[in-house]
Enzyme design. Structure first.
Site, PDB file in Angstrom:
ATOM      1  N   SER A  22      82.079  50.684  91.230  1.00 44.80           N
ATOM      2  CA  SER A  22      83.408  49.632  91.305  1.00 44.80           C
ATOM      3  C   SER A  22      84.110  50.318  93.182  1.00 44.80           C
ATOM      4  O   SER A  22      83.711  51.145  93.692  1.00 44.80           O
ATOM      5  CB  SER A  22      83.885  48.456  90.886  1.00 44.80           C
ATOM      6  OG  SER A  22      84.056  47.680  91.560  1.00 44.80           O
ATOM      7  N   ASP A  57      76.933  45.801  90.284  1.00 46.24           N
ATOM      8  CA  ASP A  57      77.950  46.918  89.946  1.00 46.24           C
ATOM      9  C   ASP A  57      77.883  47.419  88.350  1.00 46.24           C
ATOM     10  O   ASP A  57      78.033  47.224  87.688  1.00 46.24           O
ATOM     11  CB  ASP A  57      79.723  45.698  89.389  1.00 46.24           C
ATOM     12  CG  ASP A  57      80.859  46.416  88.998  1.00 46.24           C
ATOM     13  OD1 ASP A  57      81.014  47.477  88.852  1.00 46.24           O
ATOM     14  OD2 ASP A  57      81.955  45.416  88.848  1.00 46.24           O
TER      15      ASP A  57
END
Length: 488
Positions: free
Chosen positions: A176, A318
């Site tokens: 991320s 993610d």
């Protein structure tokens, strides 16, 4: 200056040099500088370290290079006699026992001495073999950045503090927001980092790409849109593959991604496992929070140098939901055994007491309780696995929850935000200029107390890496010269 004023000076320091000066003064005022000069402590085996230090010094004084090589061959490791224990760095504000510092200094001096051309009774080949084995046995350090969303500015501050002191490891991982910061570091030369790590520069870039800078609102945070995220990544991160980035900077970037589909495994993208994959798409995938942003198909450079889809039937999201801190994979790929962690994950921070690994009875009991709780929750999930299978959405949610639960989120040295709590609704939103500057400053300030610990614990590995790089280059030149002589 009294202790109260010195504590204020530590809190108000605007640079590492200011903080260091106040920390050393604090140790002198409180008498902890005397504690550092005394070998004795129950926290480590000071007798073994003193004996070994005296032996190395004696051999160097006698110019016994063969004996020195033999002694170092017996083993060089960063936790000899427990000297790597974090509790040894908690007593004083700056540094640790002088015996540990002296021992590390002596090891480094001995390595540099043996590497020098003056030591000619040991052949180049024997030296090269020794340094390769020593580097392999000692291991390497890695810098891991957690998933963070808009909190990635904290990582920027941590990186600035480490980079300015020459302590940023070459092995990097991130997911991320951590993946975004890692890509900045791995796709730009050192001469560009001074600018790139400036929060004002990042703010200006965002303003240019989005048309205006979002000040945001504490009551109604404005979510970053995927097309705006894409524009920012394209403007700051060059369109390089993992291999091309490694060749440019020498940094081993690792980006965690998770599969959007069930029954697929997470991946750690890097120049070893996926050299031709493009970094931009990897960052986008790692930032694709499930349920908020769409999953991403990766891209790679084919044998003709053209860009094409990589595993076109797969989409990724993610990486922090499956492997936020890929310690085991880094150990396998790079021989890493020492981890520096910048942790901002909102669901982790409140439960990490102070970022320290402890081995006291209370901490061991706490760790055992957490392990037991994990086992029970996993067992419960297995029990209801069949009923859950009738709802794919619920199954996916359960799998993500278990994945988050079962991860380890701390390393050997952990750097945490000074302010542990952040508005969760702003994690994926634009921040105000003040919030950005505060986060970068917080990252720097949180890193300063760890600097000396990082410097001491990584000094041997950094010296081995530098010596081995020089020797490997010289070895290549030797081989080329030998081939030319043979051909002639």
């Amino acid at each position: 200056m009294n202790v109260k004023k010195l504590n204020k000076a530590l809190d108000s320091a605007s640079s590492y040099d200011e903080w260091k000066k106040a920390a050393i003064a604090h140790d002198a005022k409180t008498g902890l500088d005397r504690w550092k000069l005394i070998d004795q402590s129950r926290r480590y085996d000071y007798v073994s370290i003193r004996v070994r230090l005296d032996l190395l010094r004696t051999m160097r004084a006698r110019h016994d290079n063969r004996g020195l090589l033999f002694s170092l061959n017996e083993g060089i490791h960063g936790n000899m006699g427990g000297m790597g224990r974090s509790s040894l760095y908690e007593k004083s504000k700056f540094g640790t026992k002088q015996l540990i510092v002296d021992y590390v200094d002596e090891i480094v001096s001995a390595l540099e001495h043996l590497a020098s051309p003056e030591v000619d009774e040991i052949s180049f080949e024997e030296k090269l073999d020794f340094f390769r084995r020593a580097a392999h046995c000692f291991g390497r350090s890695a810098f891991m950045m957690s998933g963070s969303g808009s909190l990635f500015y904290f990582h920027i501050g941590v990186v600035k503090a480490l980079w300015k002191e020459g302590l940023l490891p070459n092995v990097l991982s991130g997911s991320s927001g951590g993946a975004f910061v890692g890509s900045l570091l791995s796709t730009h030369d050192d001469k560009d980092l001074e600018t790139l790590l400036d929060p004002d520069y990042l703010v200006d870039k965002m303003e240019q790409e989005t048309g205006h800078f979002r000040q945001g609102s504490k009551l109604k945070p404005q979510l970053m849109q995927i097309d705006e995220i894409h524009k920012i990544i394209q403007s700051i991160i060059p369109d390089l593959t993992f291999q091309e980035a490694f060749e440019l900077t020498g940094r081993e970037l690792n980006i965690s991604i998770a599969p959007a589909e069930t029954h697929q495994k997470s991946r750690l993208l890097n120049a070893t496992t996926s050299p031709n994959v493009y970094i931009r798409e990897a960052v986008l995938a790692s930032a694709a929070v499930p349920g908020v942003y769409p999953p991403v198909t990766l891209a790679a450079k084919n044998h003709l140098g053209e860009k094409q889809a990589y595993l076109p039937s797969r989409k990724w999201v993610d990486g922090s939901v499956s492997d936020d801190m890929p310690a085991k994979r880094l150990a396998r790929l790079y021989g890493v055994n020492h981890y520096i962690v910048s942790q901002t994950n909102p669901h982790v921070i409140p439960f990490v007491a102070d970022g320290k690994k402890r081995d006291d009875t209370l901490s061991l009991l706490k760790d055992a309780s957490v392990t037991t709780a994990r086992a029970w929750m996993n067992a419960g999930a297995t029990t209801i696995e069949k009923p859950l299978s009738y709802s794919p959405a619920l199954t996916r949610f359960t799998n993500i929850a278990l994945s988050v639960l079962n991860q380890d989120y701390i390393g050997d040295i952990n750097i945490l935000p000074l302010n542990r709590f952040f508005n969760p609704f702003k994690i994926l939103a634009y921040l105000s200029v003040k919030e950005i500057l505060d986060l970068v400053a917080s990252g720097e300030k949180a890193t300063w107390p760890c600097i000396e610990m990082i410097r001491i614990q990584t000094r041997i590995s950094r010296s081995l890496s530098r010596i081995l790089a020089e020797y490997d280059e010289e070895h290549v030149q030797h081989v080329k010269s030998a081939r030319r002589r043979k051909a002639g």
